[in-house]
Design an enzyme around this catalytic site. Sequence first.
Site, PDB file in Angstrom:
ATOM      1  CB  SER A 163      -0.953  -0.047   1.197  1.00 20.08           C
ATOM      2  OG  SER A 163      -1.961   0.910   1.079  1.00 20.08           O
ATOM      3  NE  ARG A 233      -8.969   2.361  10.061  1.00 18.02           N
ATOM      4  CZ  ARG A 233      -7.782   1.886   9.723  1.00 18.02           C
ATOM      5  NH1 ARG A 233      -7.057   2.532   8.821  1.00 18.02           N
ATOM      6  NH2 ARG A 233      -7.303   0.803  10.264  1.00 18.02           N
ATOM      7  CG  ASP A 332      -6.255  -3.459  -3.816  1.00 18.92           C
ATOM      8  OD1 ASP A 332      -7.051  -2.516  -3.686  1.00 18.92           O
ATOM      9  OD2 ASP A 332      -5.131  -3.487  -3.287  1.00 18.92           O
ATOM     10  CG  HIS A 362      -5.653  -2.035  -0.247  1.00 23.97           C
ATOM     11  ND1 HIS A 362      -4.681  -2.002  -1.212  1.00 23.97           N
ATOM     12  CD2 HIS A 362      -5.190  -1.273   0.770  1.00 23.97           C
ATOM     13  CE1 HIS A 362      -3.666  -1.255  -0.802  1.00 23.97           C
ATOM     14  NE2 HIS A 362      -3.952  -0.803   0.402  1.00 23.97           N
ATOM     15  CG  ASP A 363      -7.266  -4.140   4.937  1.00 25.72           C
ATOM     16  OD1 ASP A 363      -6.415  -3.278   4.640  1.00 25.72           O
ATOM     17  OD2 ASP A 363      -8.140  -3.954   5.811  1.00 25.72           O
TER      18      ASP A 363
END
Lengths: 392, 392
Positions: A163, A233, A332, A362-363
């Site tokens: 990332s 967030r 992602d 993505h994570d």
Amino acid sequence: MSVETNVVLYDAETAAALDYAPDGILQHLKTGSYTFETGATLPEIVLGYETWGTLNADASNAVLIAHALTGDSHVARGASTEPGWWDGFVGPGKTVDTDKYFVVAANMVGGCSGSTGPASLDPDGVPWGSRFPFTTIKDSVRLEARLADELGIAAWHTVLGGSMGGARALEWAVEFPERVRNCVVVAASAESSAEQIAFAQAQTAAIKLDPEFAGGDYYANELIPSAGLGIARRIAHITYRTATELDVRFGRMPQGDELPVSSPGLDRGRYQVESYLDHQASKLVGRFDANSYLVLTEALMSHDIARGHESIEAALARLAEVNVLVAAVDSDRLYWPEQSERLAALLPNPCKVQYITSPIGHDGFLTDIEQLGDALGERVFVREPDIQADAG
Amino acid sequence: MSVETNVVLYDAETAAALDYAPDGILQHLKTGSYTFETGATLPEIVLGYETWGTLNADASNAVLIAHALTGDSHVARGASTEPGWWDGFVGPGKTVDTDKYFVVAANMVGGCSGSTGPASLDPDGVPWGSRFPFTTIKDSVRLEARLADELGIAAWHTVLGGSMGGARALEWAVEFPERVRNCVVVAASAESSAEQIAFAQAQTAAIKLDPEFAGGDYYANELIPSAGLGIARRIAHITYRTATELDVRFGRMPQGDELPVSSPGLDRGRYQVESYLDHQASKLVGRFDANSYLVLTEALMSHDIARGHESIEAALARLAEVNVLVAAVDSDRLYWPEQSERLAALLPNPCKVQYITSPIGHDGFLTDIEQLGDALGERVFVREPDIQADAG
């Protein structure tokens, strides 16, 4: 006897009192005065960093790991009591083997985990707050180069990150190609895209909208901009996952016995997915400074390896002697695999993108990084005689 | 001679003074007291609506078009001076042919475009504001049924809508299957997904965070929650488009001569994509009430045709006699084609999903709706003798 059986766990206070640095314990380096890419100068930048393993005699076994937006230098537990965020990937006998390699991780300038950032004090003892300079990925890299100098590392065996950490790893190779032998860029790109900028803008706007933000100078106040940071967030976290994962995990289920559709007013109960994001927001607010989130998000928006070069191709041409490994998470939808494919294709030595297969998006670069173990073993952490650590 | 050559354009004031309703001019119906799905009662709900064309003698040619989240009843220009949002699709000789069909579009309860919403006054002359009830898609449908009664429409030839309008169209068929002969659901689903709820939560949180929101009772104040509504719109708008479209249109280009990476502080210039989203935000703030955005977003989060039924399948089983056409935008990443496929597969008479092909994502239901012309001509607006309008 393995290293792990001899490990002594240190809490932060005990570790700080030591005159040597055990693995995974925060250390600090005063790097001196620094002029940022955009021209502002601060009189002193401190970098917080951690190390694991031992640098060998010719300093050929040093690996730099770059953290993501809200990550920090605590990549692996080491001798600390706190787990690291890549514990399964970095450690004795792991893919990044700290029995063989000297691993370094620095906190980004502008952050809030040990390096100088907006919450740090100016020479008069006042937090920098709104006066903290616009920071770029290049700034982070240039300061980390000072850390490498201090540690006696002329060239990294490998710089590696996912990332925003992938952006830093790539920028390291572009900025100092002679100081990087291998570069591993996971779930990152050569430049932030329009969509990444767009999602980031909404996040920074939410922080600035919070009345407790006070223009960035809230450190002396009773309240901090928790709500704004929490919204930022929430937005970010949605983009870190996939629609499918959220639907499989939560669907439309209510949270516990809350009732999302029953109150005649807007004080309704929550859906599970809302409670989950509330929790993600609350966790971040408890550990991260809103100004740092703002500064580092701006840094990520500014990410463009072409800046200062004629083009992305010209910037990447500098990597002719660097062994680059590009990896992506197949699902992602923030750092699209297409961006990784483009980066890999534009390299002076184009490479095949390595894929992490994960439904979560993505994570996956955090949760499933070990899928890259084989590729890294074959292409980066090969068993060369010269990279055996002297001690261990 | 076509209808269009005889059309007279009316501004709002002139139209209001008329004792008849030209095409595309806002009218109002007092529907009386109404008890919402969640139990609150308001003493009077007014529905703002528009019509085009003429209802035939047996009232068999009535088409209801349902607008999306921030849409309104002004589907087509008609005799007004203002363009409609589906002008290419609805009008004389168009796919939804107002020479043949009597088209009706109502503003959703809770909105701000002519129907009772949070900005409307209670019997004491005070805006409802924070006291406006939680509203659901079912509420909207039940109130529109009162409008259908008033207009003498026992059953709609077709209910049709995209996005939230698609949700309303589907809910119409589930709630009143005997009153819907054809149902066209574009870029919508049987229930809002976890991801849709998640993005919506961030949006409503941003509105509530705005200090000018004042808990929803800001109508007497000088300032309105523009910034919060603007952030909500930015988030939403990103989800209405695709990463590819944003990248092709804007990439990382700066806006005009602004400099996104040059100021040493956070007062930097903007990227084009930021300016674009600023513009989208500003446009919405100028035409939409933040409370309405909140209420209607909550309504969309609550969308679940299974509520009040045993399951989605049980709800859809009510549509055995309804001809349903499901359509999706192939690049939609808010209302994923998978959701449309699931809906189509669960119908008592499963159907093939019709696709709008567009690179722009969800908003393709607005920009490229005419791609459904052939499918609608074949499957919905077939040339039946009984659906010729008497006049025209």
